[in-house]
Write an enzyme that holds these catalytic residues in place. Structure first.
Site, PDB file in Angstrom:
ATOM      1  N   LEU A  40       0.850  -1.186   0.000  1.00 60.35           N
ATOM      2  CA  LEU A  40       0.000   0.000   0.000  1.00 60.35           C
ATOM      3  C   LEU A  40       0.889   1.241   0.000  1.00 60.35           C
ATOM      4  CD1 LEU A  40      -2.639  -1.226   2.613  1.00 60.35           C
ATOM      5  CD2 LEU A  40      -2.935  -1.036   0.133  1.00 60.35           C
ATOM      6  N   GLY A  41       0.425   2.278  -0.690  1.00 58.77           N
ATOM      7  CA  GLY A  41       1.222   3.509  -0.753  1.00 58.77           C
ATOM      8  C   GLY A  41       1.823   3.751  -2.125  1.00 58.77           C
ATOM      9  N   THR A  43       3.865   4.020  -5.646  1.00 63.91           N
ATOM     10  CA  THR A  43       5.237   4.387  -6.000  1.00 63.91           C
ATOM     11  C   THR A  43       5.872   5.202  -4.879  1.00 63.91           C
ATOM     12  OG1 THR A  43       4.566   4.510  -8.312  1.00 63.91           O
ATOM     13  CG2 THR A  43       6.624   5.626  -7.721  1.00 63.91           C
ATOM     14  N   CYS A  44       5.154   6.208  -4.422  1.00 64.76           N
ATOM     15  CA  CYS A  44       5.712   7.171  -3.456  1.00 64.76           C
ATOM     16  C   CYS A  44       6.266   6.460  -2.227  1.00 64.76           C
ATOM     17  CB  CYS A  44       4.623   8.160  -3.059  1.00 64.76           C
ATOM     18  SG  CYS A  44       5.101   9.213  -1.712  1.00 64.76           S
ATOM     19  N   ALA A 119      -6.440  -5.344 -11.485  1.00 63.57           N
ATOM     20  CA  ALA A 119      -7.799  -5.144 -12.014  1.00 63.57           C
ATOM     21  C   ALA A 119      -7.737  -4.982 -13.528  1.00 63.57           C
ATOM     22  CB  ALA A 119      -8.390  -3.884 -11.402  1.00 63.57           C
ATOM     23  N   GLY A 183      19.844  11.164 -17.738  1.00 65.99           N
ATOM     24  CA  GLY A 183      18.674  11.987 -17.424  1.00 65.99           C
ATOM     25  C   GLY A 183      18.949  12.847 -16.207  1.00 65.99           C
ATOM     26  N   ILE A 187      14.779  13.207 -10.293  1.00 67.80           N
ATOM     27  CA  ILE A 187      14.996  11.861  -9.731  1.00 67.80           C
ATOM     28  C   ILE A 187      16.454  11.445  -9.943  1.00 67.80           C
ATOM     29  CG2 ILE A 187      14.367   9.407  -9.900  1.00 67.80           C
ATOM     30  CD1 ILE A 187      11.484  10.286 -10.466  1.00 67.80           C
ATOM     31  N   ALA A 318       3.332  13.506  -5.541  1.00 69.23           N
ATOM     32  CA  ALA A 318       2.483  12.774  -4.600  1.00 69.23           C
ATOM     33  C   ALA A 318       1.399  13.660  -4.001  1.00 69.23           C
ATOM     34  CB  ALA A 318       3.355  12.201  -3.487  1.00 69.23           C
ATOM     35  N   HIS A 443      13.456  33.837  15.030  1.00 72.18           N
ATOM     36  CA  HIS A 443      14.906  33.928  14.888  1.00 72.18           C
ATOM     37  C   HIS A 443      15.557  32.883  15.802  1.00 72.18           C
ATOM     38  CE1 HIS A 443      18.797  35.710  14.211  1.00 72.18           C
ATOM     39  NE2 HIS A 443      19.007  35.689  15.520  1.00 72.18           N
TER      40      HIS A 443
HETATM   41  C1  LIG Z   1      12.429   7.858  -7.102  1.00 71.00           C
HETATM   42  C2  LIG Z   1      11.199   8.721  -7.005  1.00 71.00           C
HETATM   43  C3  LIG Z   1      11.182   9.773  -6.114  1.00 71.00           C
HETATM   44  C4  LIG Z   1      10.051  10.563  -5.993  1.00 71.00           C
HETATM   45  N1  LIG Z   1      10.080  11.600  -5.106  1.00 71.00           N
HETATM   46  C5  LIG Z   1       8.992  12.373  -4.959  1.00 71.00           C
HETATM   47  C6  LIG Z   1       8.977  13.427  -4.013  1.00 71.00           C
HETATM   48  O1  LIG Z   1       9.957  13.663  -3.302  1.00 71.00           O
HETATM   49  N2  LIG Z   1       7.852  14.168  -3.890  1.00 71.00           N
HETATM   50  C7  LIG Z   1       6.740  13.934  -4.666  1.00 71.00           C
HETATM   51  O2  LIG Z   1       5.742  14.644  -4.524  1.00 71.00           O
HETATM   52  N3  LIG Z   1       6.737  12.945  -5.585  1.00 71.00           N
HETATM   53  C8  LIG Z   1       7.815  12.169  -5.745  1.00 71.00           C
HETATM   54  N4  LIG Z   1       7.789  11.135  -6.647  1.00 71.00           N
HETATM   55  C9  LIG Z   1       6.578  10.963  -7.475  1.00 71.00           C
HETATM   56  C10 LIG Z   1       5.488  10.235  -6.678  1.00 71.00           C
HETATM   57  O3  LIG Z   1       5.975   8.984  -6.273  1.00 71.00           O
HETATM   58  C11 LIG Z   1       4.243  10.069  -7.555  1.00 71.00           C
HETATM   59  O4  LIG Z   1       3.815  11.344  -7.991  1.00 71.00           O
HETATM   60  C12 LIG Z   1       3.099   9.445  -6.775  1.00 71.00           C
HETATM   61  O5  LIG Z   1       3.470   8.187  -6.255  1.00 71.00           O
HETATM   62  C13 LIG Z   1       1.884   9.258  -7.709  1.00 71.00           C
HETATM   63  O6  LIG Z   1       0.831   8.702  -6.982  1.00 71.00           O
HETATM   64  P1  LIG Z   1      -0.355   7.966  -7.734  1.00 71.00           P
HETATM   65  O7  LIG Z   1      -1.353   7.647  -6.661  1.00 71.00           O
HETATM   66  O8  LIG Z   1      -0.798   8.738  -8.895  1.00 71.00           O
HETATM   67  O9  LIG Z   1       0.245   6.613  -8.319  1.00 71.00           O
HETATM   68  P2  LIG Z   1       1.311   5.485  -7.808  1.00 71.00           P
HETATM   69  O10 LIG Z   1       1.933   5.947  -6.557  1.00 71.00           O
HETATM   70  O11 LIG Z   1       2.129   5.221  -8.974  1.00 71.00           O
HETATM   71  O12 LIG Z   1       0.353   4.298  -7.441  1.00 71.00           O
HETATM   72  C14 LIG Z   1      -0.382   3.599  -8.371  1.00 71.00           C
HETATM   73  C15 LIG Z   1      -0.720   2.240  -7.798  1.00 71.00           C
HETATM   74  O13 LIG Z   1      -1.675   1.623  -8.652  1.00 71.00           O
HETATM   75  C16 LIG Z   1      -1.397   0.242  -8.764  1.00 71.00           C
HETATM   76  N5  LIG Z   1      -2.021  -0.211 -10.014  1.00 71.00           N
HETATM   77  C17 LIG Z   1      -1.807   0.274 -11.264  1.00 71.00           C
HETATM   78  N6  LIG Z   1      -2.589  -0.352 -12.153  1.00 71.00           N
HETATM   79  C18 LIG Z   1      -3.327  -1.247 -11.449  1.00 71.00           C
HETATM   80  C19 LIG Z   1      -4.315  -2.204 -11.806  1.00 71.00           C
HETATM   81  N7  LIG Z   1      -4.729  -2.351 -13.051  1.00 71.00           N
HETATM   82  N8  LIG Z   1      -4.827  -2.983 -10.829  1.00 71.00           N
HETATM   83  C20 LIG Z   1      -4.427  -2.853  -9.545  1.00 71.00           C
HETATM   84  N9  LIG Z   1      -3.486  -1.966  -9.155  1.00 71.00           N
HETATM   85  C21 LIG Z   1      -2.958  -1.170 -10.091  1.00 71.00           C
HETATM   86  C22 LIG Z   1       0.119   0.193  -8.750  1.00 71.00           C
HETATM   87  O14 LIG Z   1       0.572  -1.073  -8.314  1.00 71.00           O
HETATM   88  C23 LIG Z   1       0.464   1.289  -7.724  1.00 71.00           C
HETATM   89  O15 LIG Z   1       0.549   0.744  -6.426  1.00 71.00           O
HETATM   90  C24 LIG Z   1       8.899  10.305  -6.786  1.00 71.00           C
HETATM   91  C25 LIG Z   1       8.906   9.236  -7.679  1.00 71.00           C
HETATM   92  C26 LIG Z   1      10.033   8.445  -7.780  1.00 71.00           C
HETATM   93  C27 LIG Z   1      10.015   7.294  -8.741  1.00 71.00           C
END
Ligand SMILES: Cc1cc2nc3c(=O)[nH]c(=O)nc-3n(C[C@H](O)[C@H](O)[C@H](O)COP(=O)(O)OP(=O)(O)OC[C@H]3O[C@@H](n4cnc5c(N)ncnc54)[C@H](O)[C@@H]3O)c2cc1C
Length: 464
Positions: A40-41, A43-44, A119, A183, A187, A318, A443
């Site tokens: 849970l949670g 990418t972030c 899904a 890149g 990141i 996030a 301060h």
């Molecule tokens: C290395 C790195 C560092 C980062 N640092 C920052 C930061 O410092 N600050 C910040 O704001 N953002 C940061 N980000 C970006 C941030 O992680 C994302 O913006 C955020 O996680 C997006 O959230 P989301 O809910 O859109 O999707 P995600 O967090 O990507 O979650 C989507 C979820 O959906 C699930 N899923 C997808 N398709 C399906 C399906 N068909 N069935 C079931 N489950 C599915 C996936 O498994 C995943 O768990 C960073 C990203 C990376 C890669």
């Protein structure tokens, strides 16, 4: 096949989806949250914001001890540090597990039913989830799409082996001796700088003429200086090619071929919305380029199908997804809400850190109705006392000449991420320069630079 009916079905438990789930539950909506990822949670929490900041923190500690060993710092000397990266990664994984469990507990408390599995949609309101215990068909009145994003792969540098994405970079068992980052966005730079601090020789290959090309040059200059001072090799205007036998081929700005030695090649050339492989095409929602198109209520073109987070476009951050998730839950519960922020502040956790909120100099280029004022951290006592005053950092305020309304605030410097919310609050509340100038700032703090930049914009800074 097991059948399930619910009021709200959320796909994806990232910061967009799980926050939408908790808020739906708080509002008494019957809610099912489906996620097929590692925890849970999204990418972030698992492979993004949190683990990267943990590794960055550990790298900072290592660097401090290394400085103390390399001739002393602040009168402190130490023996040369040794890192066992496996242990560092275990510590980082422990934080992730703790947060995974925290999110699970919050969802449970909100009475959200969580289903683990992938899904796939047959139509806009029906999906089949493949779980360990078999398939479940779920139909819902409202569907919230929060499937997030994934790293972009270069066709000539496919992920695998020593070519890694940020996900693998956060779980390496050893510090690579030579790391090439392809890149130079946030990141790549955050991780490249962390590995440099941990002792890796780092090279960065970036197609644009500057690192962090989305930020203005004044903000990125202190980061560029840090890279130079710490021997990070920068190849700007350069293109990466293939990788083999420990060498990455690149073409330099002048069109010359060059081979860079690399134990690992970290490819961070961007992220793309996760739109493939789960039946989005069967849902009849309109797209905006690669993203799902939404309006200011996060509604897609299909009635009662909503979308939040990275799937819906830039900025892929996030806190944007979470804010959208709350809005959508409240709309489904019958409240009158829109997602229309004045600003979504962005932070680069580089060395030094960068914050940007609202309009910057490039946005107002050629306008003479805007005041721009800069205050350097070199003139802030607290910055000097915590060794954060000598890297060229500053706070910059942009305001309307006519009514002094604050239009944007940026900063570069150590720890400035902690100022980002104060910048966003002022913008969101429609503050004028006098509001910041009239707030007694504690301060000694770094926030005094925001106060002084606002005073300076009004023509009467005290400490410069
Ligand atoms: C290395 C790195 C560092 C980062 N640092 C920052 C930061 O410092 N600050 C910040 O704001 N953002 C940061 N980000 C970006 C941030 O992680 C994302 O913006 C955020 O996680 C997006 O959230 P989301 O809910 O859109 O999707 P995600 O967090 O990507 O979650 C989507 C979820 O959906 C699930 N899923 C997808 N398709 C399906 C399906 N068909 N069935 C079931 N489950 C599915 C996936 O498994 C995943 O768990 C960073 C990203 C990376 C890669």
């Amino acid at each position: 096949m097991q059948q399930l009916k619910t009021k709200v079905l959320i796909i994806g438990a990232g910061t967009g989806g799980y926050v939408a789930g908790i808020r739906c539950g708080q509002l008494g909506l019957d809610t099912v949250l489906v996620d097929g990822g590692d925890g849970l949670g999204g990418t972030c929490l698992n492979v993004g914001c949190i683990p990267s900041k943990a590794i960055i923190h550990a790298a900072g500690k290592f660097e401090t001890v290394a400085k103390a060993a390399g001739g002393g710092t602040l009168g402190i000397t130490a023996a040369a540090p040794v890192i066992d990266l496996k242990q560092t990664v275990e510590w980082k994984d422990g934080i992730v597990r703790k947060l995974n469990a925290g999110v699970a507990a919050l969802l449970k408390k909100a009475k959200v039913k969580v289903i683990k599995g992938w899904a796939e949609f047959a139509d806009a309101k029906t999906c089949v989830v493949k779980t360990e215990d078999g398939e479940i068909r779920i139909t819902a009145e409202h569907v919230v799409l929060a499937t997030g994003s994934e790293p972009v792969e270069l066709p000539f540098l496919p992920f695998g082996g020593d070519v890694i994405s940020s996900t693998e970079a956060l779980s390496l068992s050893d510090v690579p001796k030579k790391l090439v980052v392809v890149g130079g966005g946030y990141i790549g730079l955050e991780l490249g700088i962390a590995f440099r601090k941990l002792g890796a020789e780092v090279a960065i290959v970036e197609m644009a003429e500057r690192i962090l090309p989305l930020y203005d040059k004044a903000l990125t200059d202190p980061v560029a200086k840090w890279l130079e001072k710490h021997g990070v090799e920068l190849h700007l205007g350069a293109r990466a090619g293939g990788f083999g036998d420990g060498k990455l081929s690149i073409t330099t700005r002048d069109g010359e071929p060059l081979q860079l030695d690399a134990d690992k090649v970290l490819v961070t050339v961007g992220r793309r919305p996760r739109t493939q492989g789960w039946g989005l095409e069967n849902m009849g929602v309109a797209m905006a380029g690669p993203f799902v198109k939404i309006d200011n209520r996060c509604a897609t073109s299909m009635k009662n199908v909503w979308a939040v987070g990275d799937l819906t476009g830039e900025p892929m951050l996030a806190h944007k997804g979470s804010a959208q998730g709350e809005v959508v839950a409240e709309i489904i519960a019958g409240r009158d809400r829109v997602f229309d922020p004045v600003t979504i502040a962005a932070v680069c956790f580089t060395e030094p850190e960068i914050v940007s909120a609202g309009l910057g100099p490039n946005d107002v280029a050629g306008r003479d109705d805007v005041i721009q004022s800069v205050f350097p951290f070199a003139a802030i006592g607290r910055a000097l006392a915590i060794e954060a005053g000598e890297d060229g950092g500053f706070v910059r305020v942009l305001a309307s000449k006519a009514d002094h309304r604050i239009l944007g605030v940026q900063a570069v410097g150590q720890h400035v991420s902690e100022l980002s919310n104060s910048f966003a609050q002022m913008l969101e509340m429609g503050a004028v320069l006098e509001d910041v100038a009239g707030t007694i700032h504690v301060h000694p703090t770094l926030g005094e630079a925001f106060h002084e930049a606002s005073l300076r914009a009004l023509g009467h800074a005290i400490h410069i």
